[in-house]
Structure formats: structure tokens, C-alpha cells
Scaffold this active site. Structure first.
Site, PDB file in Angstrom:
ATOM      1  N   GLY A 155       0.805  -1.249  -0.131  1.00 50.98           N
ATOM      2  CA  GLY A 155      -0.080   0.062   0.044  1.00 50.98           C
ATOM      3  C   GLY A 155       0.796   1.277  -0.033  1.00 50.98           C
ATOM      4  CG  ASN A 156      -0.267   4.429  -1.492  1.00 47.20           C
ATOM      5  OD1 ASN A 156      -0.915   5.483  -1.344  1.00 47.20           O
ATOM      6  ND2 ASN A 156      -0.333   3.974  -2.638  1.00 47.20           N
ATOM      7  NE  ARG A 157       3.872   8.735   4.762  1.00 46.21           N
ATOM      8  CZ  ARG A 157       4.436   9.882   4.914  1.00 46.21           C
ATOM      9  NH1 ARG A 157       5.346  10.048   4.121  1.00 46.21           N
ATOM     10  NH2 ARG A 157       3.927  10.775   5.542  1.00 46.21           N
TER      11      ARG A 157
END
Ligand code: C5P
Length: 404
Positions: A207-209
Site C-alpha cells: 500500500g502507500n501513505r
């Protein structure tokens, strides 16, 4: 911009600047508005209700309960196109920020779903108090539009910030806000927000932020301005305002399907999502056992939804506007512009919003962003602003691209 045909509720709260409410009623009606005045009991100490009733052509509303069992605040708020609170005292701002509704004014602003403009007026100490500062921040974050206060001589004899802005200025802002409230009327807007999650096994993902806030602010702004909005959102904890159709997705592939199913009907597509660029080429059906040692994960590219939309004209409505985002670790605006322009051309978008994700006050997981908006017509450096303000600037750009 005018207020022709708009129904405006003017809430007058109790400060000395209430005497200027008479001029404000005149300025609003001169601009074409049908003005209904609500006064608090303390406002009546500063200006007679008869004056405002005569100038507005309607009786002044002041009581929370009507004689015949009617509910004036609901009736007033439901039919309003705009609420203007002027002067807004420190007490009025505090009640609005907290949602207190113990009189007709506060119950009306709490019931209203239309845009709200406030023109604060108070002594400098009250304006600068941390409590007032926090209340103003809360109201701004909710989309309330602030006019002033101006700096100048105050009734106390001091000079400083706290003077209510002049009635003509307040009426101009009211007209701009009411006008903007409809500039996407009858348009279908499709927005993507949040990051995608690409599974490795049933519990782990890549995933990412991205928090989803930027895209949700754009969806909210488009809805406020009259659009019918669909939001395709990856997992997010940010509250999504009412009135927006939400399609929840998890992976880039799911996002692609959700977007392509709706792209042909959209007048505007804004790809604010942080789509994962890679996914694991395999997805274990059962949780990978730690005891088996670290797995080898082979990454493969996900579909680039924006580039595909840009390269497949048949997928979109003719004349529609396609906007992408570019998250860059680049604080220099001129470099951001170059990167954005490159992305705009390679992805076939009409505009790219490039934001700097290298500093703590911009990009992921914060309420502010430092951005430039680049379209064929040139670049706009928006600077460091709240994501809500950036959303308004992006929607302004979209409106000008639709008009062109
Ligand atoms: O190439 P890059 O990821 O920097 O481009 C960002 C823009 O492209 C964003 O608008 C994002 O939503 C979109 N994008 C996409 N599909 C991907 C990756 C990015 O639509 N797989």
C-alpha cells in the site's frame, strides 16, 4: 457576479458593527437577493429590527419557536441559497464551531446546508484569543467562507484587527460564493481518492501513505458547486460528506473497472488516488507462514488508469475534462511545473496537479498541500494551502477548462 434570484439569510449578531447591517441589507438586495434577516437579542441592542425589516421588505425573525407550532429555523434554512453572518461576534463563531443551537441564529446555521459566509467583528483581544483562533480554524475546515476582519479603529478606541469588513465587500464575497455554488450544476464528476492495496496474502498488502483526504475534498467541493459526484475510493478513514455516491474499491484493478464503467458518463474525471504502481504477481490464498521464511515477491505493473483514460478517447465523453495528480519529492515550484507538464503530456490529461511530498506540511497524511496546477493554458502556483483550499483551486481550473 450578482445575487439575482438568490435567497439570503442575513444573521445579525450582537456587536456594535450591527449598525452596518442596514447597509449590508441594502447591498445584498441591490445585488438582486431576497434577504431574510435573523437577529439575536443582543443585536437588537445595537440596531432596531424595524430598520432591517423595512430595508429587507420582510419581518425580522428572532424567535426559535413560532406561535403556530411552526419551526422557523428549519423553514428558513431549507429555503436559503446562502447564509451570511455579519457581524459575527466571538460568541457567534464559538456557537457555530461547537454546533450549539439555543437560539434562532445558531439553530438556523446548524440546519442550513447551503454555503455560509461570516464577517467577524470583535475587539482585537477576542479575535486573537486561542479559543477564537481554534473556532475559526474549525469553521474554515468545514468550508465556511471568512470575510475580514479588517484592521482599523475599533469602538473601544483601540486600533487593530477586529473591524467588520465593509458591507459592499461582504456583499461581493456573498455573490462570489453563491455564484460558485452552482458552477458545476448538472455536471457529472467522477473522482478517485485514497491509496490502493495490492494483496500478498489474505492479511498483507502493498500500500502507500495516501489518506484519501485530497480526493475527498475535491469530491466535496464539486458537490458543493452543484455537481453530481461519484467517488471511487480506496480504503480511507476520512469521513465522506453526504450526497456523494461512493464506490469502495481495494486494488488498482478494481479501481480501473469502477472508473471505466463510469467514465463515459462523466463530464469531469479527477484521478486524485495514489494507485499502487506494482502488485505482487501472485496472491496466496492462505496466510504465508513466517516459519517458511521471507517469501520472494515478484512485482508486476498495475494498469495506469489515468494514462489509459488519456489514450482511449472513446472511453470518455467528448469535451470532458481529465485531471491527474503527481506526487513528487520536489519543493521547488518551477521544477514541479516541469514535472507536471511532462506528466500531463505523457498521460494525455487536460491538467495535472503536482504536489510536493517531500516536506512534513505537504502531501501524505497532513491537511495541507504545496501544489502547482498545470494545464495547456499554463501553470498556477497555488503555494502551501489547506487541501480544502487546493480543492477549490482545482475545481476553479476545471470550470475554466469546461468553459473553454
Ligand atoms: O505516474 P504517476 O503515478 O506519478 O501518476 C499519478 C497520476 O496517475 C495520478 O493521477 C494517479 O491517480 C494516476 N495513476 C493511475 N494509475 C496508476 C498509477 C497512477 O491512474 N496505476
Amino acid at each position: 457576479m450578482s445575487l439575482q434570484g438568490k435567497r439570503v439569510i442575513l444573521c445579525v449578531t450582537g456587536g456594535i458593527a450591527a449598525y452596518k447591517a442596514a447597509f449590508l441589507v441594502r447591498a445584498l438586495t441591490a445585488s438582486g437577493a431576497d434577504v431574510r434577516v435573523v437577529m439575536t437579542p443582543s443585536a437588537e441592542r445595537f440596531i432596531g429590527s424595524q430598520t432591517l425589516a423595512t430595508l429587507s421588505g420582510h419581518p425580522v425573525a428572532r424567535a426559535l419557536f413560532g406561535d403556530g407550532g411552526d419551526v422557523p429555523h428549519v423553514e428558513l434554512a431549507r429555503t436559503a441559497d446562502l447564509v451570511v453572518v455579519a457581524p459575527a461576534t466571538a460568541n457567534a463563531l464559538a456557537k457555530m464551531a461547537l454546533g450549539i443551537s439555543d437560539d434562532l441564529f445558531s439553530a438556523t446555521v446548524l440546519t442550513a446546508h447551503c454555503p455560509i459566509v461570516v464577517a467577524p467583528a470583535m475587539h482585537t483581544e477576542m479575535w486573537e484569543h486561542p479559543a477564537t483562533r481554534a473556532n475559526v480554524e474549525t469553521l474554515l475546515a468545514r468550508g465556511v467562507r471568512l470575510v475580514g476582519p479588517a484592521s482599523g479603529p475599533l469602538s473601544s478606541g483601540d486600533t487593530g484587527p477586529g473591524r467588520m469588513s465593509e458591507p459592499d465587500e461582504i456583499a461581493d464575497v456573498a455573490a462570489a460564493v453563491a455564484g460558485a455554488a452552482n458552477d458545476l450544476a448538472a455536471k457529472q464528476v467522477l473522482v478517485t481518492a485514497g491509496g490502493t492495496q495490492e494483496p500478498i496474502d489474505p492479511v498483507r498488502f502493498i500500500g502507500n501513505r495516501s489518506s484519501g483526504l485530497m480526493g475527498i475534498e475535491i469530491a466535496a467541493e464539486a458537490a458543493r458547486r452543484g455537481a453530481k459526484v461519484t467517488l471511487v475510493a480506496g480504503p480511507t478513514n476520512v469521513a465522506i460528506p453526504r450526497g456523494i455516491d461512493v464506490v469502495k474499491v481495494r486494488t488498482a484493478e478494481e479501481m480501473r473497472s469502477a472508473v471505466f464503467e463510469r467514465a463515459a458518463a462523466a463530464d469531469v474525471i479527477v484521478k486524485a488516488a495514489a494507485v499502487a504502481d506494482w502488485r505482487s504477481d501472485s496472491h496466496a490464498g492462505e496466510k504465508l507462514k513466517k516459519a517458511a521464511g521471507p517469501p520472494e515477491i515478484k512485482l508486476v505493473a498495475t494498469p495506469d488508469i489515468l494514462a489509459e483514460l488519456g489514450a482511449t478517447p472513446g472511453a470518455r465523453k467528448p469535451g470532458s475534462v481529465l485531471v491527474g495528480f503527481a506526487a513528487e519529492t520536489e519543493p521547488r515550484p518551477e521544477k514541479l511545473v516541469e514535472l507536471a507538464e511532462e506528466k500531463r503530456v505523457t498521460k494525455g490529461a487536460d491538467a495535472i496537479v503536482a504536489n510536493d511530498v517531500s516536506s512534513d506540511d505537504s502531501g501524505f497524511e497532513v491537511a495541507t498541500n504545496r501544489a502547482v496546477i498545470v494545464s495547456g493554458g499554463g501553470a498556477e502556483d497555488v503555494g502551501l494551502v489547506t487541501k480544502k483550499a487546493l480543492a477549490a483551486a482545482v475545481v476553479d481550473k476545471i470550470v475554466s477548462l469546461l468553459d473553454a
